[in-house]
Design an enzyme around this catalytic site. Structure first.
Site, short mmCIF file in Angstrom:
data_model
loop_
_atom_site.label_atom_id
_atom_site.label_comp_id
_atom_site.label_asym_id
_atom_site.label_seq_id
_atom_site.Cartn_x
_atom_site.Cartn_y
_atom_site.Cartn_z
CB VAL A 193 -0.95 -0.02 1.22
CG1 VAL A 193 -1.73 1.28 1.32
CG2 VAL A 193 -1.92 -1.20 1.11
CD GLU A 194 2.98 3.72 3.80
OE1 GLU A 194 3.24 4.65 3.02
OE2 GLU A 194 2.53 3.92 4.94
CB SER A 195 6.57 1.89 -1.74
OG SER A 195 6.86 0.54 -1.35
#
Length: 293
Positions: free
Chosen positions: A99-101
């Protein structure tokens, strides 16, 4: 001379426009560099997190020459080792990284977060991560930070929210700041996909049960009457007749025969033998010689 030409053409740029253009140009350059190098989307005129973005670009410039030729090792083994090392639920850090990167090592967010775990420069310095773009120490720092939030809040949702918005923003619930309330469901949905499947249950082979026998209808109980046993007298054994030997009859002396005229002795005639029974004794025969006197 230039002012005269601008005035002659009827168009002139005021001095404050030159000042503004000079001030905006660095902002545009920073945002464009972040969008291009960090593989993200950011407005060129964004004035937020400028300091964080500058620090991220500085860290990127220091890291990038070291991986131009060698590249980086796959992230999944590093993520699995970091989860086991810090006691995280399996697959949770993997979902957070997606989800972050989206698994991109060199990503820079519009807020200046760096690396696969999107660590802010201040957070990376607090965790002792010198190069947030190096996957091994960056993932270890992200796992350590997430495990700390999980021990603090004892809830996966709140721990993920604290990772995104900071532990000070979580007060027993997911903060609603326009980002975190959408961020937490994304991580939990991705965790469903990254969580390892449970171990298969042992298959128990059920034995075929024998067909139940036909149940006979139960008979009504019959009252039992005590039966008096009568001993029958034993039949008397009849005595077998024993063979009795009859007593011998006394033999009567026969009268003497009349004397013959001849001097010679004559034997009396032998009587004819009669059949003797087994039980009768033979009479003794006597020969009497009578001489004439």
């Amino acid at each position: 001379m230039g002012r005269k030409r601008a005035a002659a053409s009827g168009f002139s740029i005021p001095w404050w426009a030159w000042v503004g253009l000079a001030a905006v140009t660095p902002v545009v350059l920073i945002n464009v560099a972040v969008a291009w190098l960090g593989d993200t989307t950011v407005s060129p005129l964004s004035l937020s997190f400028l300091e964080m973005k500058v620090n991220a670009l500085r860290a990127y410039g220091a890291h990038r020459p070291s991986c131009l030729l060698d590249g980086h090792e796959p992230l999944e083994p590093l993520i699995a080792r970091a989860e086991r090392r810090h006691g995280l639920p399996p697959g949770l850090l993997h979902a957070l990284v997606l989800v972050e990167s989206e698994g991109r090592v060199h990503r820079i967010s519009p807020a200046g977060a760096m690396g696969p775990g999107q660590l802010m420069p201040t957070t990376a310095a607090m965790l002792g991560v010198d190069d947030p773009f190096d996957p091994a120490p960056a993932l270890d720092g992200s796992a350590r930070y997430l495990a700390e939030q999980l021990r603090r809040f004892r809830d996966v949702r709140l721990a993920v929210a604290a990772y995104n918005a900071g532990p000070g923003s979580v007060n027993g619930r997911v903060p609603r700041n326009g980002e975190t309330e959408y961020y937490v469901p994304k991580v939990l949905s991705a965790w469903v996909l990254t969580r390892p499947p449970p171990p298969p249950k042992p298959v128990v082979v059920a034995r075929a049960k024998p067909a139940p026998a036909a149940v006979k209808p139960a008979r009504k109980p019959v009252a039992t009457v005590p039966v008096r046993t009568i001993e029958s007298p034993q039949p008397q054994q009849r005595a077998r007749p024993t063979a009795v030997t009859p007593a011998r009859k006394p033999v009567a002396a026969k009268p003497a025969a009349p004397a013959r005229t001849k001097a010679t002795s004559a034997k009396p005639p032998t009587p004819a033998k009669s059949p003797v029974r087994a039980t009768q004794a033979k009479p003794a025969t006597s020969n009497t010689n009578v001489r004439q006197g």
